[in-house]
Design a protein around this motif. Structure first.
Motif, short mmCIF file in Angstrom:
data_model
loop_
_atom_site.label_atom_id
_atom_site.label_comp_id
_atom_site.label_asym_id
_atom_site.label_seq_id
_atom_site.Cartn_x
_atom_site.Cartn_y
_atom_site.Cartn_z
N GLU A 30 0.84 -1.19 0.00
CA GLU A 30 0.00 0.00 0.00
C GLU A 30 0.88 1.24 0.00
O GLU A 30 1.80 1.37 0.81
CB GLU A 30 -0.92 0.00 1.22
CG GLU A 30 -1.92 -1.12 1.18
CD GLU A 30 -2.84 -1.15 2.38
OE1 GLU A 30 -2.42 -0.69 3.46
OE2 GLU A 30 -3.97 -1.63 2.23
N SER A 31 0.58 2.13 -0.91
CA SER A 31 1.28 3.39 -1.01
C SER A 31 0.60 4.38 -0.05
O SER A 31 -0.62 4.58 -0.13
CB SER A 31 1.20 3.88 -2.45
OG SER A 31 1.74 5.16 -2.60
N ALA A 37 4.16 9.91 -3.00
CA ALA A 37 3.88 8.48 -3.07
C ALA A 37 3.20 8.13 -4.40
O ALA A 37 2.40 8.90 -4.91
CB ALA A 37 2.99 8.06 -1.90
N CYS A 39 0.72 6.67 -7.19
CA CYS A 39 -0.72 6.41 -7.20
C CYS A 39 -1.16 5.64 -8.44
O CYS A 39 -2.34 5.45 -8.65
CB CYS A 39 -1.51 7.70 -7.02
SG CYS A 39 -1.24 8.91 -8.32
N LEU A 44 4.55 3.81 -9.69
CA LEU A 44 5.18 2.85 -8.79
C LEU A 44 6.47 2.31 -9.40
O LEU A 44 7.51 2.26 -8.74
CB LEU A 44 4.23 1.70 -8.47
CG LEU A 44 4.83 0.57 -7.63
CD1 LEU A 44 5.09 1.04 -6.20
CD2 LEU A 44 3.92 -0.64 -7.63
N SER A 47 9.27 4.79 -9.23
CA SER A 47 9.49 5.46 -7.95
C SER A 47 10.68 4.92 -7.18
O SER A 47 11.02 3.75 -7.25
CB SER A 47 8.24 5.34 -7.07
OG SER A 47 8.11 4.02 -6.59
N TRP A 49 10.44 4.83 -4.08
CA TRP A 49 9.75 4.12 -3.00
C TRP A 49 9.78 2.62 -3.25
O TRP A 49 10.04 1.84 -2.34
CB TRP A 49 8.32 4.63 -2.88
CG TRP A 49 7.54 4.04 -1.77
CD1 TRP A 49 7.67 4.32 -0.44
CD2 TRP A 49 6.52 3.05 -1.87
NE1 TRP A 49 6.77 3.56 0.29
CE2 TRP A 49 6.06 2.78 -0.57
CE3 TRP A 49 5.93 2.38 -2.93
CZ2 TRP A 49 5.05 1.87 -0.31
CZ3 TRP A 49 4.93 1.48 -2.67
CH2 TRP A 49 4.50 1.23 -1.36
N ASN A 91 8.02 -3.09 4.07
CA ASN A 91 8.13 -1.68 3.74
C ASN A 91 9.26 -1.08 4.54
O ASN A 91 9.34 -1.22 5.75
CB ASN A 91 6.84 -0.93 4.08
CG ASN A 91 5.71 -1.32 3.16
OD1 ASN A 91 5.95 -1.78 2.05
ND2 ASN A 91 4.50 -1.13 3.60
#
Length: 93
Positions: A30-31, A37, A39, A44, A47, A49, A91
């Protein structure tokens, strides 16, 4: 009084294959609802992240997995988490 609960910006189902034992698994990430972040699947994949996520295979403890598929899941559906399968993804953000 109450801890603030972070909201979710996007939810993704990822297909992973362990580099060592080649076991396939699915994981949901889950972002968080933060400014930078991701979306969407495209965001993704590009990213930092996603690059900061850590992987570890429960079968052989290998820390490397290949991302073989990504699907964006709807946020408004009742969410049933994918059971822990042989590759863990934690995460680190």
């Amino acid at each position: 009084m109450f801890d603030e609960v972070p909201t979710v910006r996007a939810r993704f189902l990822m297909g992973l294959r362990c580099h060592n034992c080649h076991h396939m698994t699915k994981r949901v990430i889950e972002s968080p609802d933060l400014e930078d972040a991701p979306c969407s699947v495209d965001e993704l994949l590009q990213s930092a992240w996603l690059q900061r996520q850590s992987f570890s295979c429960a079968e052989c403890d290998n820390p490397v997995a290949t991302l073989v598929s990504v699907k964006q899941l709807a946020l408004d559906d009742d969410f049933v988490p994918v059971a822990h399968e042989p590759c863990h993804m934690a995460n680190s953000a």
